[in-house]
Design a protein around this motif. Structure first.
Motif, PDB file in Angstrom:
ATOM      1  N   ASP A 160      15.722  40.934 -20.865  1.00 23.99           N
ATOM      2  CA  ASP A 160      16.965  40.345 -21.323  1.00 23.99           C
ATOM      3  C   ASP A 160      17.213  40.879 -22.741  1.00 23.99           C
ATOM      4  OD1 ASP A 160      18.640  38.289 -22.810  1.00 23.99           O
ATOM      5  OD2 ASP A 160      18.670  37.398 -20.804  1.00 23.99           O
ATOM      6  N   GLU A 205      18.176  30.049 -20.675  1.00 26.62           N
ATOM      7  CA  GLU A 205      19.060  31.028 -20.041  1.00 26.62           C
ATOM      8  C   GLU A 205      18.329  32.354 -19.838  1.00 26.62           C
ATOM      9  OE1 GLU A 205      22.635  31.476 -22.246  1.00 26.62           O
ATOM     10  OE2 GLU A 205      23.206  29.358 -22.112  1.00 26.62           O
ATOM     11  N   ASN A 209      17.364  34.106 -16.313  1.00 31.62           N
ATOM     12  CA  ASN A 209      17.709  35.494 -16.031  1.00 31.62           C
ATOM     13  C   ASN A 209      16.536  36.222 -15.379  1.00 31.62           C
ATOM     14  OD1 ASN A 209      18.689  38.144 -16.061  1.00 31.62           O
ATOM     15  ND2 ASN A 209      18.224  38.442 -18.216  1.00 31.62           N
ATOM     16  N   ALA A 212      15.975  34.827 -11.851  1.00 34.21           N
ATOM     17  CA  ALA A 212      17.049  35.297 -10.975  1.00 34.21           C
ATOM     18  C   ALA A 212      16.862  36.761 -10.596  1.00 34.21           C
ATOM     19  CB  ALA A 212      18.404  35.092 -11.645  1.00 34.21           C
ATOM     20  N   GLN A 213      16.414  37.585 -11.557  1.00 29.79           N
ATOM     21  CA  GLN A 213      16.121  38.989 -11.240  1.00 29.79           C
ATOM     22  C   GLN A 213      15.107  39.082 -10.115  1.00 29.79           C
ATOM     23  OE1 GLN A 213      15.353  42.165 -14.087  1.00 29.79           O
ATOM     24  NE2 GLN A 213      15.917  40.755 -15.726  1.00 29.79           N
ATOM     25  N   GLN A 242      21.128  27.319 -13.709  1.00 31.30           N
ATOM     26  CA  GLN A 242      21.165  28.559 -14.490  1.00 31.30           C
ATOM     27  C   GLN A 242      20.667  29.736 -13.656  1.00 31.30           C
ATOM     28  OE1 GLN A 242      18.727  27.091 -17.769  1.00 31.30           O
ATOM     29  NE2 GLN A 242      20.513  26.967 -19.103  1.00 31.30           N
ATOM     30  N   ILE A 243      19.595  29.536 -12.899  1.00 34.87           N
ATOM     31  CA  ILE A 243      19.073  30.600 -12.036  1.00 34.87           C
ATOM     32  C   ILE A 243      20.101  30.955 -10.970  1.00 34.87           C
ATOM     33  CG2 ILE A 243      17.317  31.197 -10.324  1.00 34.87           C
ATOM     34  CD1 ILE A 243      15.442  29.207 -11.863  1.00 34.87           C
ATOM     35  N   SER A 246      22.993  32.942 -12.488  1.00 28.98           N
ATOM     36  CA  SER A 246      22.568  34.291 -12.851  1.00 28.98           C
ATOM     37  C   SER A 246      22.336  35.139 -11.609  1.00 28.98           C
ATOM     38  CB  SER A 246      21.293  34.222 -13.696  1.00 28.98           C
ATOM     39  OG  SER A 246      20.874  35.502 -14.098  1.00 28.98           O
ATOM     40  N   LYS A 249      25.647  36.341 -10.179  1.00 30.26           N
ATOM     41  CA  LYS A 249      26.210  37.399 -11.016  1.00 30.26           C
ATOM     42  C   LYS A 249      25.481  38.715 -10.790  1.00 30.26           C
ATOM     43  CE  LYS A 249      27.231  38.532 -15.852  1.00 30.26           C
ATOM     44  NZ  LYS A 249      27.153  38.050 -17.264  1.00 30.26           N
ATOM     45  N   GLN A 250      24.134  38.674 -10.749  1.00 25.75           N
ATOM     46  CA  GLN A 250      23.354  39.901 -10.614  1.00 25.75           C
ATOM     47  C   GLN A 250      23.462  40.512  -9.215  1.00 25.75           C
ATOM     48  OE1 GLN A 250      19.366  39.989 -12.467  1.00 25.75           O
ATOM     49  NE2 GLN A 250      19.797  37.934 -13.239  1.00 25.75           N
TER      50      GLN A 250
END
Length: 287
Positions: A160, A205, A209, A212-213, A242-243, A246, A249-250
């Motif tokens: 990040d 956050e 991230n 989530a990746q 939040q996960i 993210s 979005k990813q």
């Protein structure tokens, strides 16, 4: 019928006994120290509480290839006293009963698959994010493994930008998933444990991230029906939205997934997932 379970973690061992319907009748725990000290307590416990089979979920890495000479060993662990320790062999020497031997993450995944958040699903991915990061994938009732079990806690992630100076804490890879997102990585950054941070801290956050990746990578490779998270870090309830955000979005709508609120979720069995799964696998060993 009496069933036994061992959840052998890097910090503590949990042992339990149940009836054939998995109703726990007795349970104990003790610190993970040296093999001699810890296993003496395991032997004493099951001497006092005889069972017909035992399911074992062990910290690792462990050897799960039944054709290998080191099947049932804890192998290249950073807990040096346990390195190349014949866990299953020690149990078989002391008890003449069937065993089911696998990883600590696998037994927790199996508990959730049969009786928790994965109930009714064919294919589940279970992650634990705590002292370390580990994962288990169950496809149509069977654990995914090649010559040994997956080590998805050590996949490589992109930093990040807000966290670019943090080198990670994994002694093998530095900034892998475990090195960036496990409990010790949080403590290294802040000098205190994650539960001591304010839930509104921007760091969550960043943590979301990274998680989530990992979910994006797993989704593209495995396409599970559900991704279930356990472990101490994941007790931060604010992480899940939040996960999920993210992840959406990813992934960028590249592939379809189930509804996000039903796709990336928390364990249902909590800290009982591992013992529940180990008892169920003990019964499976009897068959």
């Amino acid at each position: 019928m009496k069933l036994g379970a061992i959840e052998a973690g890097g910090t503590k061992f949990v042992c339990a006994v149940s009836d054939g319907d998995f109703n726990v009748e007795d349970r104990t725990q003790f610190p993970t120290t040296t093999p001699d000290e810890t296993m003496a307590q395991v032997f004493a416990y099951f001497d006092q509480h005889p069972v017909d089979a035992i399911g074992i979920g062990s910290f690792g890495p462990v050897s799960l290839n039944e054709d290998a000479a080191d099947f049932g060993f804890i192998t290249n662990t950073p807990k040096l006293a346990w390195k190349n320790y014949d866990f299953l062999g020690a149990m078989k020497t002391h008890f003449d009963i069937p065993f089911y031997f696998t990883t600590d993450v696998n037994v927790a995944a199996y508990g959730e698959y049969q009786a928790g958040a994965g109930r009714g699903k064919k294919n589940i991915l279970y992650w634990t994010v705590g002292t370390g990061v580990g994962a288990s994938y169950i496809q149509n009732g069977k654990f995914l493994q090649g010559f040994s079990h997956p080590e998805m806690g050590h996949i490589l992630l992109r930093h990040d930008p807000r966290d670019h100076d943090f080198e990670g804490v994994c002694p093998y890879h530095g900034d892998c998933f475990e090195g960036l997102a496990a409990g010790p990585a949080i403590e290294k950054r802040f000098g205190k444990k994650g539960f001591e941070l304010d839930p509104s801290d921007e760091f969550w956050e960043i943590e979301a991230n990274y998680i989530a990746q990992a979910c994006v990578n797993a989704t593209l490779i495995l396409r599970p029906d559900v991704i279930i998270f356990g472990g101490g870090v994941m007790k931060q309830a604010q992480l899940f939205p939040q996960i999920q955000a993210s992840f959406v979005k990813q992934l960028a709508d590249y592939v379809d997934t189930p509804e996000i609120s039903d796709y990336i979720i928390h364990v249902e069995l909590g800290d009982d997932a591992g013992i529940t799964g180990a008892l169920m696998l003990a019964k499976k060993a009897l068959k």
